[in-house]
Design an enzyme around this catalytic site. Sequence first.
Site, PDB file in Angstrom:
ATOM      1  N   CYS A   1       0.866  -1.110  -0.096  1.00  0.00           N
ATOM      2  CA  CYS A   1      -0.126  -0.008  -0.014  1.00  0.00           C
ATOM      3  C   CYS A   1       0.835   1.206  -0.108  1.00  0.00           C
ATOM      4  O   CYS A   1       1.851   1.352   0.638  1.00  0.00           O
ATOM      5  CB  CYS A   1      -0.887  -0.120   1.156  1.00  0.00           C
ATOM      6  SG  CYS A   1      -2.144  -1.234   1.458  1.00  0.00           S
TER       7      CYS A   1
ATOM      8  N   ARG B   1       3.970  -0.309  -4.695  1.00  0.00           N
ATOM      9  CA  ARG B   1       3.652  -1.015  -3.380  1.00  0.00           C
ATOM     10  C   ARG B   1       2.284  -1.581  -3.235  1.00  0.00           C
ATOM     11  O   ARG B   1       1.980  -2.235  -2.359  1.00  0.00           O
ATOM     12  CB  ARG B   1       3.677   0.294  -2.428  1.00  0.00           C
ATOM     13  CG  ARG B   1       4.754   1.030  -2.464  1.00  0.00           C
ATOM     14  CD  ARG B   1       4.857   2.074  -1.178  1.00  0.00           C
ATOM     15  NE  ARG B   1       4.488   1.621   0.154  1.00  0.00           N
ATOM     16  CZ  ARG B   1       5.441   1.058   0.927  1.00  0.00           C
ATOM     17  NH1 ARG B   1       6.882   1.267   0.484  1.00  0.00           N
ATOM     18  NH2 ARG B   1       5.219   0.584   1.887  1.00  0.00           N
TER      19      ARG B   1
ATOM     20  N   LYS C   1      12.459 -14.833 -10.939  1.00  0.00           N
ATOM     21  CA  LYS C   1      12.258 -13.800 -12.039  1.00  0.00           C
ATOM     22  C   LYS C   1      11.349 -14.156 -13.027  1.00  0.00           C
ATOM     23  O   LYS C   1      10.355 -13.356 -13.336  1.00  0.00           O
ATOM     24  CB  LYS C   1      13.765 -13.492 -12.747  1.00  0.00           C
ATOM     25  CG  LYS C   1      14.161 -12.108 -12.640  1.00  0.00           C
ATOM     26  CD  LYS C   1      14.096 -11.280 -11.779  1.00  0.00           C
ATOM     27  CE  LYS C   1      13.376 -11.272 -10.375  1.00  0.00           C
ATOM     28  NZ  LYS C   1      13.844 -11.089  -9.245  1.00  0.00           N
TER      29      LYS C   1
ATOM     30  N   GLU D   1       7.579 -14.296 -11.476  1.00  0.00           N
ATOM     31  CA  GLU D   1       7.021 -13.120 -11.282  1.00  0.00           C
ATOM     32  C   GLU D   1       6.600 -12.555 -12.414  1.00  0.00           C
ATOM     33  O   GLU D   1       5.460 -11.940 -12.395  1.00  0.00           O
ATOM     34  CB  GLU D   1       8.077 -12.414 -10.651  1.00  0.00           C
ATOM     35  CG  GLU D   1       8.361 -12.577  -9.345  1.00  0.00           C
ATOM     36  CD  GLU D   1       9.292 -11.580  -8.555  1.00  0.00           C
ATOM     37  OE1 GLU D   1       9.184 -10.885  -7.648  1.00  0.00           O
ATOM     38  OE2 GLU D   1      10.483 -11.735  -9.011  1.00  0.00           O
TER      39      GLU D   1
ATOM     40  N   HIS E   1      16.785 -36.429  -7.483  1.00  0.00           N
ATOM     41  CA  HIS E   1      16.246 -37.077  -6.502  1.00  0.00           C
ATOM     42  C   HIS E   1      14.604 -36.873  -6.296  1.00  0.00           C
ATOM     43  O   HIS E   1      14.033 -36.894  -5.234  1.00  0.00           O
ATOM     44  CB  HIS E   1      16.645 -36.388  -5.020  1.00  0.00           C
ATOM     45  CG  HIS E   1      18.196 -37.042  -5.192  1.00  0.00           C
ATOM     46  ND1 HIS E   1      18.588 -37.929  -4.392  1.00  0.00           N
ATOM     47  CD2 HIS E   1      19.323 -36.222  -5.356  1.00  0.00           C
ATOM     48  CE1 HIS E   1      20.005 -38.150  -4.576  1.00  0.00           C
ATOM     49  NE2 HIS E   1      20.363 -37.031  -5.172  1.00  0.00           N
TER      50      HIS E   1
HETATM   51  O1  M6R Z   1      13.067  -4.962  -0.333  1.00  0.00           O
HETATM   52  P1  M6R Z   1      13.394  -6.476  -0.071  1.00  0.00           P
HETATM   53  O2  M6R Z   1      14.717  -6.734  -0.767  1.00  0.00           O
HETATM   54  O3  M6R Z   1      13.616  -6.838   1.608  1.00  0.00           O
HETATM   55  O4  M6R Z   1      12.330  -7.264  -0.591  1.00  0.00           O
HETATM   56  C1  M6R Z   1      12.439  -8.803  -0.663  1.00  0.00           C
HETATM   57  C2  M6R Z   1      11.561  -9.667  -1.323  1.00  0.00           C
HETATM   58  O5  M6R Z   1      10.080  -8.969  -1.247  1.00  0.00           O
HETATM   59  C3  M6R Z   1      11.752  -9.183  -3.056  1.00  0.00           C
HETATM   60  O6  M6R Z   1      12.999  -9.566  -3.306  1.00  0.00           O
HETATM   61  C4  M6R Z   1      10.721  -9.843  -3.938  1.00  0.00           C
HETATM   62  O7  M6R Z   1      11.227 -11.232  -3.686  1.00  0.00           O
HETATM   63  C5  M6R Z   1      11.022  -9.245  -5.366  1.00  0.00           C
HETATM   64  N1  M6R Z   1       9.689  -9.271  -5.972  1.00  0.00           N
HETATM   65  C6  M6R Z   1      11.931 -10.114  -6.116  1.00  0.00           C
HETATM   66  O8  M6R Z   1      11.770  -9.763  -7.631  1.00  0.00           O
END
Ligand code: M6R
Length: 608
Positions: free
Chosen positions: A2, A27, A485, A488, A504
Amino acid sequence: MCGIVAYIGKREATPIVLDSLKRLEYRGYDSAGLTVEQEKRGPFVARVAGRVGKLEAKLVGATLPGTVAIAHTRWATHGAPSERNAHPHGDCRARIHLAHNGIIENHAALRATLIANGHRFSSDTDTEVIVHLVEERFRGTLEDAVEAALRELRGTWAIVVLSADDPGKIVAARNSSPLLLGVGSGEYLLASDASAVLASTKKVVYIEDGEMVTVTREGFRITNVDDAELRRRLVEIPWTLQEAEKGGHPHFMRKEISEGPEVVENVMRGRVRGGEVKLGGLETVSKRLDHVERIVLTAMGTSYHAALLGELFFEELAGIPAEVEYAAEFRYKRAPLATRNTALFAISQSGETADTLAALREAKRKGMLTIGIVNVVGSTVARETDAGLYNYAGPEIGVASTKAFLSQVVALLLAAIFLARGRAMGEREAQELLEALIRIPDAIRSLLKEENEIRALAKRFAHYENALFLGRKWSYPVALEGALKLKEVSYLHAEGYNAAEMKHGPIAMIDERFPTVAVVPDDSVRDKTLSNLEEIRARNGPIFAIATRGDRGVSSIADGVISIPRTHEILSPLLAVVPLQLLAYHIGIARGCDVDKPRNLAKSVTVE
Ligand code: M6R
């Protein structure tokens, strides 16, 4: 999760908060809304399910001369992403309006009491209880009502509130969700992060947990839970607005991948000198570091993958036992940690990830030395750690982390070499590694020139629905990151595995419709990985490989190869990850996905 923003000043507030909201959309972007204070007509509210662009379209033709406004872009936790659940939320008389980031843990009990007192709720959110509580406690002064309401809440929040019954004022408060105050000339902005205020001002005050700020056009007053007034320093944001924008690229993700070379240069700048690593950020704790016997690295997501490489660096280079913990697990484990002489490295691009913050606070409670590897200057992790290194990767806006990963890996490598002084690493070894590191930015530049081949490979790949990413040792975290990646940004199901572990279990999945992406540079485990790939080939699984330029062994069994320049094997992740980022990007584009804002995600995960 948010994004919240608020404006009070002399200019028309609506275009300002809409522009800021767009910068905060990373966000969360499942619904958006704003409230504008209007002198004669009462508060104007507009909310939509969907993105900020939809909110903007809804406002076309509206006359909104108000100079005070609050706005919100949401990542749903409680209640579906719909218009009725979009913020701001209003009280029963629609006089008080509030936007919130965080989670109110005792919302159910509060809601029941408020309903029994006659309040009418119009959303399914946890947030709405706050605005009714403020209404309940309102006696003519908004800040007093907010302060009283906050005492009854449990959970996390950054809130901004305005009231038609106490106009020309915004009250905001923070508890474990980021919030800052931008101080302009005769105007103020409140926002979840600095990118949202940069168009108006570079001067900010970071609001801390337990603090409340009351802002009018004449000035601001920050108080703590005991209502004591606090004097706070203005801090200058080190980024330009242009740095936070796309700079001619079609997407932030591509822009950020292309910044890889500069990012690596930036994180090394002033830190690598004459075959040695100087880290000013760690000097203050250097005595304690000399006695460190154990390292715990904690993070989530992409940062967790960087931490896995950090573990290898600390063990191989400095000879210090190291382990990696998901931040979300670390806090709840009762592992017998020898906390004396243990250093915890908290790695976070945003510096606001709730799980990572919780782990950091737990480590501090246990008396560990805490060190941050953080990109966002002034973020909570940066402020709460004993010492640390900034990545200096610049603002990362694309939700999928790319350039930040490169900078985290380099920062961890520098920290490992720094700690290796007088331990396991010889001067010559350090010098050779650093010389190779200095050549990495140019090697990435040459890789970025191969984008056409990667795009062509992406076209061949885009129709698959599953993929396995394999690697060993240095390449194992890279395989995990490549898979993350891809899923996502393309919604293609991808799993990262250790190449040896593949036989395995996961090998059962392999057939001609299940491709493997193998990360197999010419390193000390290359032959072993190659044998694992033979096992896949024998089952007709298509193989796409990232391999060292000229490796005939790999090209003879792979269906497609992306070549990376030869480098020191410890540095190979810095090269291997770039084509995987580009591959994910182009597969996402080929599949028609919004690569900058993948569904269901948010850039900064500020809930546990
Ligand atoms: O801001 P941060 O590095 O703490 O965030 C951690 C994860 O939320 C962040 O790396 C997330 O996995 C990304 N979407 C990866 O691309």
